[in-house]
Write a protein that holds these residues in place. Structure first.
Motif, PDB file in Angstrom:
ATOM      1  N   PRO A 107     -20.382  -9.673 -52.379  1.00 12.99           N
ATOM      2  CA  PRO A 107     -20.194  -9.657 -50.922  1.00 12.99           C
ATOM      3  C   PRO A 107     -21.504  -9.383 -50.190  1.00 12.99           C
ATOM      4  CG  PRO A 107     -18.450  -8.410 -52.006  1.00 12.99           C
ATOM      5  CD  PRO A 107     -19.466  -8.745 -53.067  1.00 12.99           C
ATOM      6  N   THR A 108     -21.742 -10.105 -49.112  1.00 10.50           N
ATOM      7  CA  THR A 108     -22.958  -9.945 -48.326  1.00 10.50           C
ATOM      8  C   THR A 108     -22.590  -9.646 -46.877  1.00 10.50           C
ATOM      9  OG1 THR A 108     -23.075 -12.308 -47.812  1.00 10.50           O
ATOM     10  CG2 THR A 108     -24.210 -11.561 -49.808  1.00 10.50           C
ATOM     11  N   HIS A 109     -23.548  -9.071 -46.133  1.00  7.58           N
ATOM     12  CA  HIS A 109     -23.298  -8.710 -44.743  1.00  7.58           C
ATOM     13  C   HIS A 109     -23.108  -9.937 -43.859  1.00  7.58           C
ATOM     14  CE1 HIS A 109     -23.861  -4.461 -45.403  1.00  7.58           C
ATOM     15  NE2 HIS A 109     -25.051  -4.660 -45.952  1.00  7.58           N
ATOM     16  N   ASN A 110     -23.689 -11.073 -44.245  1.00  8.79           N
ATOM     17  CA  ASN A 110     -23.537 -12.272 -43.427  1.00  8.79           C
ATOM     18  C   ASN A 110     -22.315 -13.096 -43.836  1.00  8.79           C
ATOM     19  OD1 ASN A 110     -24.329 -13.358 -45.851  1.00  8.79           O
ATOM     20  ND2 ASN A 110     -26.077 -14.497 -45.039  1.00  8.79           N
ATOM     21  N   ARG A 111     -21.427 -12.498 -44.648  1.00  6.17           N
ATOM     22  CA  ARG A 111     -20.187 -13.139 -45.052  1.00  6.17           C
ATOM     23  C   ARG A 111     -20.419 -14.394 -45.867  1.00  6.17           C
ATOM     24  NH1 ARG A 111     -16.688  -9.586 -44.846  1.00  6.17           N
ATOM     25  NH2 ARG A 111     -15.019 -11.126 -44.696  1.00  6.17           N
ATOM     26  N   ARG A 112     -21.468 -14.401 -46.675  1.00 10.15           N
ATOM     27  CA  ARG A 112     -21.771 -15.560 -47.501  1.00 10.15           C
ATOM     28  C   ARG A 112     -21.842 -15.165 -48.977  1.00 10.15           C
ATOM     29  NH1 ARG A 112     -19.832 -17.954 -44.109  1.00 10.15           N
ATOM     30  NH2 ARG A 112     -20.695 -19.556 -42.734  1.00 10.15           N
ATOM     31  N   GLY A 113     -20.868 -14.347 -49.396  1.00  7.28           N
ATOM     32  CA  GLY A 113     -20.730 -14.000 -50.801  1.00  7.28           C
ATOM     33  C   GLY A 113     -19.445 -14.591 -51.336  1.00  7.28           C
ATOM     34  N   ILE A 114     -19.458 -15.081 -52.576  1.00  4.41           N
ATOM     35  CA  ILE A 114     -18.250 -15.653 -53.161  1.00  4.41           C
ATOM     36  C   ILE A 114     -17.098 -14.646 -53.105  1.00  4.41           C
ATOM     37  CG2 ILE A 114     -17.224 -16.511 -55.322  1.00  4.41           C
ATOM     38  CD1 ILE A 114     -19.100 -18.483 -54.101  1.00  4.41           C
ATOM     39  N   MET A 115     -17.427 -13.352 -53.280  1.00  5.47           N
ATOM     40  CA  MET A 115     -16.397 -12.326 -53.315  1.00  5.47           C
ATOM     41  C   MET A 115     -16.200 -11.622 -51.971  1.00  5.47           C
ATOM     42  SD  MET A 115     -15.186 -12.733 -56.251  1.00  5.47           S
ATOM     43  CE  MET A 115     -14.024 -11.364 -56.266  1.00  5.47           C
ATOM     44  N   ASN A 116     -16.742 -12.186 -50.889  1.00  5.79           N
ATOM     45  CA  ASN A 116     -16.396 -11.680 -49.566  1.00  5.79           C
ATOM     46  C   ASN A 116     -14.928 -11.974 -49.275  1.00  5.79           C
ATOM     47  OD1 ASN A 116     -19.612 -12.092 -48.519  1.00  5.79           O
ATOM     48  ND2 ASN A 116     -18.441 -10.395 -47.647  1.00  5.79           N
ATOM     49  N   LEU A 117     -14.282 -11.068 -48.543  1.00  5.09           N
ATOM     50  CA  LEU A 117     -12.907 -11.289 -48.121  1.00  5.09           C
ATOM     51  C   LEU A 117     -12.951 -12.128 -46.837  1.00  5.09           C
ATOM     52  CD1 LEU A 117     -10.174 -10.386 -49.311  1.00  5.09           C
ATOM     53  CD2 LEU A 117     -10.180  -8.499 -47.682  1.00  5.09           C
ATOM     54  N   PHE A 118     -12.662 -13.422 -46.969  1.00  2.00           N
ATOM     55  CA  PHE A 118     -12.772 -14.349 -45.847  1.00  2.00           C
ATOM     56  C   PHE A 118     -11.459 -14.418 -45.071  1.00  2.00           C
ATOM     57  CE2 PHE A 118     -15.689 -16.075 -49.060  1.00  2.00           C
ATOM     58  CZ  PHE A 118     -16.856 -16.248 -48.328  1.00  2.00           C
ATOM     59  N   LYS A 119     -11.541 -14.362 -43.770  1.00  2.45           N
ATOM     60  CA  LYS A 119     -10.387 -14.660 -42.935  1.00  2.45           C
ATOM     61  C   LYS A 119     -10.141 -16.158 -42.989  1.00  2.45           C
ATOM     62  CE  LYS A 119      -8.598 -13.530 -38.325  1.00  2.45           C
ATOM     63  NZ  LYS A 119      -8.941 -12.940 -37.009  1.00  2.45           N
ATOM     64  N   LEU A 120      -8.879 -16.578 -43.088  1.00  2.00           N
ATOM     65  CA  LEU A 120      -8.584 -17.994 -43.311  1.00  2.00           C
ATOM     66  C   LEU A 120      -9.215 -18.905 -42.269  1.00  2.00           C
ATOM     67  CD1 LEU A 120      -4.876 -18.103 -44.553  1.00  2.00           C
ATOM     68  CD2 LEU A 120      -6.967 -18.498 -45.850  1.00  2.00           C
ATOM     69  N   ASP A 121      -9.147 -18.507 -41.003  1.00  2.00           N
ATOM     70  CA  ASP A 121      -9.715 -19.371 -39.965  1.00  2.00           C
ATOM     71  C   ASP A 121     -11.218 -19.172 -39.805  1.00  2.00           C
ATOM     72  OD1 ASP A 121      -9.716 -16.912 -38.768  1.00  2.00           O
ATOM     73  OD2 ASP A 121      -8.355 -17.436 -37.138  1.00  2.00           O
ATOM     74  N   SER A 122     -11.820 -18.323 -40.671  1.00  2.00           N
ATOM     75  CA  SER A 122     -13.272 -18.125 -40.640  1.00  2.00           C
ATOM     76  C   SER A 122     -13.938 -18.557 -41.945  1.00  2.00           C
ATOM     77  CB  SER A 122     -13.600 -16.645 -40.362  1.00  2.00           C
ATOM     78  OG  SER A 122     -13.079 -16.239 -39.119  1.00  2.00           O
ATOM     79  N   LEU A 123     -13.211 -19.303 -42.769  1.00  2.00           N
ATOM     80  CA  LEU A 123     -13.789 -19.814 -44.007  1.00  2.00           C
ATOM     81  C   LEU A 123     -14.931 -20.780 -43.692  1.00  2.00           C
ATOM     82  CD1 LEU A 123     -10.568 -20.650 -46.081  1.00  2.00           C
ATOM     83  CD2 LEU A 123     -12.209 -18.839 -46.579  1.00  2.00           C
ATOM     84  N   TYR A 124     -15.784 -20.998 -44.701  1.00  2.00           N
ATOM     85  CA  TYR A 124     -16.794 -22.046 -44.564  1.00  2.00           C
ATOM     86  C   TYR A 124     -16.059 -23.357 -44.270  1.00  2.00           C
ATOM     87  CZ  TYR A 124     -20.574 -25.260 -45.678  1.00  2.00           C
ATOM     88  OH  TYR A 124     -21.512 -26.253 -45.614  1.00  2.00           O
ATOM     89  N   THR A 125     -16.436 -24.023 -43.175  1.00  2.00           N
ATOM     90  CA  THR A 125     -15.665 -25.156 -42.667  1.00  2.00           C
ATOM     91  C   THR A 125     -16.485 -26.440 -42.690  1.00  2.00           C
ATOM     92  OG1 THR A 125     -14.435 -23.659 -41.208  1.00  2.00           O
ATOM     93  CG2 THR A 125     -14.333 -25.999 -40.702  1.00  2.00           C
ATOM     94  N   VAL A 126     -15.853 -27.528 -43.132  1.00  2.00           N
ATOM     95  CA  VAL A 126     -16.475 -28.853 -43.109  1.00  2.00           C
ATOM     96  C   VAL A 126     -15.474 -29.836 -42.525  1.00  2.00           C
ATOM     97  CG1 VAL A 126     -17.962 -28.384 -45.096  1.00  2.00           C
ATOM     98  CG2 VAL A 126     -15.719 -29.414 -45.453  1.00  2.00           C
ATOM     99  N   ASN A 127     -15.989 -30.919 -41.982  1.00  2.00           N
ATOM    100  CA  ASN A 127     -15.132 -31.968 -41.454  1.00  2.00           C
ATOM    101  C   ASN A 127     -14.701 -32.911 -42.561  1.00  2.00           C
ATOM    102  OD1 ASN A 127     -15.212 -31.192 -38.678  1.00  2.00           O
ATOM    103  ND2 ASN A 127     -17.255 -32.088 -38.516  1.00  2.00           N
ATOM    104  N   GLN A 128     -13.473 -33.369 -42.486  1.00  2.00           N
ATOM    105  CA  GLN A 128     -12.928 -34.278 -43.487  1.00  2.00           C
ATOM    106  C   GLN A 128     -13.803 -35.530 -43.609  1.00  2.00           C
ATOM    107  OE1 GLN A 128      -9.153 -36.035 -42.426  1.00  2.00           O
ATOM    108  NE2 GLN A 128      -8.490 -36.136 -44.568  1.00  2.00           N
TER     109      GLN A 128
END
Length: 352
Positions: free
Chosen positions: A246-267
């Motif tokens: 987990p990292t402070h900038n929320r870019r760790g694999i084991m960070n607890l991500f909020k569903l609507d704040s996940l890393y997002t890409v366009n289809q």
């Protein structure tokens, strides 16, 4: 001072004490009033999400593309001081696959409430979720190196009493070919992640709110290949670097991500993936991604401990990007006791 003053003062002190506890701890206070209905409600939600959070589907692909030749290295033919008759090393791989026997799933529920809320209505269930299996990695072999050794005895007469030293040196090297030969490695696989489900007010109903990715290291994190980081670059030029912890900038694999704040890409948008490894071994890198069952694996060549590929996500909703790294030194020797392997899973939200 009258009694009403003392009563008011007591209330203020109690309130300040509660707030202090809330500020000092970012975790949760355990909620002791969970019921059987709460547990059943959480289990129902996890069943709905099973296909998305399944940690076994990354190794359930029918087969992995693998068509590489393995040369001998100086350490294969070096003189030895430990007894050895012959060394077997795979010379060329054809493919490999897994046969898995799923173990009972492990889940641990901890019901609680956030400490930033004095009221108990802000309740949730924190879940430790682990898939595990007994695995057999079956590797198709085209040919093997066979290196034969013989002992050499040297007597040092310059010392008293004379010292005898036995070393083993190479007497022959051959390559044996097979029409259909396989090697097997047996190991246990575990994929552990963490989830948080929020409770609806006034009813024993829950919904998924947060989740982590997962990382798996075989046989352990000291012997498995090391992924330094992965970098994803969008067509807009935006770049994000992900690490394991987990990292402070929320870019760790084991960070607890909020569903609507996940890393997002366009289809359908192209994303450049860069995987950076560390260590002196040679590595095999495979990637796969998607939401439903994975049917394709992509082999990425590694140059100077870096592998790259452009990818795009076609399915809307919660997807995962899976990265698998195998240490070639462990894979090439069938008599090794373990097969070094690292798996990362990064959750990705795909939108229109």
């Amino acid at each position: 001072m009258n009694k009403s003053y003392f009563f008011l003062l007591s209330v203020i002190v109690l309130f300040v004490g509660l707030v202090s506890v809330s500020c000092e701890r970012e975790s949760f206070m355990r909620w002791p009033w969970e019921t059987r209905e709460d547990s059943l409600a959480v289990n129902e939600v996890l069943t709905i999400w099973r296909d998305s959070i399944n940690g076994l589907k990354v190794i359930n692909a029918p087969s992995y593309p693998l068509n590489i030749s393995i040369p001998l290295v100086p350490s294969d033919t070096a003189r030895r001081t430990t007894p050895i008759d012959s060394l077997i090393k795979i010379a060329k791989f054809r493919d490999f696959r897994y046969v898995i026997t799923e173990r009972p799933r492990f889940t641990e529920y901890i019901f609680g409430r956030k400490n930033d809320s004095i009221e108990t209505r802000d309740t949730f269930c924190y879940v430790t979720y682990q898939d595990s299996a007994d695995c057999i990695a079956i590797v198709g072999v085209d040919s093997v190196w066979r290196i034969r050794f013989t002992p050499d005895t040297a007597i040092d007469t310059t010392v008293t009493p004379p010292e005898t030293t036995i070393s083993y040196y190479v007497t022959s090297i051959s390559k044996n070919y097979y029409s259909a030969r396989e090697a097997e490695w047996h190991f246990g696989y575990k994929a552990r992640r963490y989830l948080e489900l929020r409770k609806e007010n006034g009813a024993p109903r829950y919904y998924m709110r947060y989740l982590t990715g997962f990382g798996t290291y075989l046989p352990d994190n000291s012997l498995a290949p090391t992924i330094s980081n992965i970098i994803l670059k969008k067509i807009s030029g935006e770049t994000d670097t992900f690490r394991y912890r987990p990292t402070h900038n929320r870019r760790g694999i084991m960070n607890l991500f909020k569903l609507d704040s996940l890393y997002t890409v366009n289809q359908g948008d192209s994303v450049e993936l860069k995987i950076t490894l560390s260590g002196s071994d040679s590595y095999l890198v495979y990637i796969s991604w998607g939401r439903s069952q994975l049917t394709s694996k992509y082999f990425l060549p590694v140059s100077n401990n870096v592998a790259t590929k452009k990818i795009s996500f076609s399915e809307l909703g919660l997807n995962h990007l899976y990265i698998e790294v195998l240490g070639l030194s462990g894979l090439a020797y069938p008599t090794r006791a373990f097969w070094p392997k690292t798996v990362w899973a990064l959750p990705v939200r795909v939108i229109e």
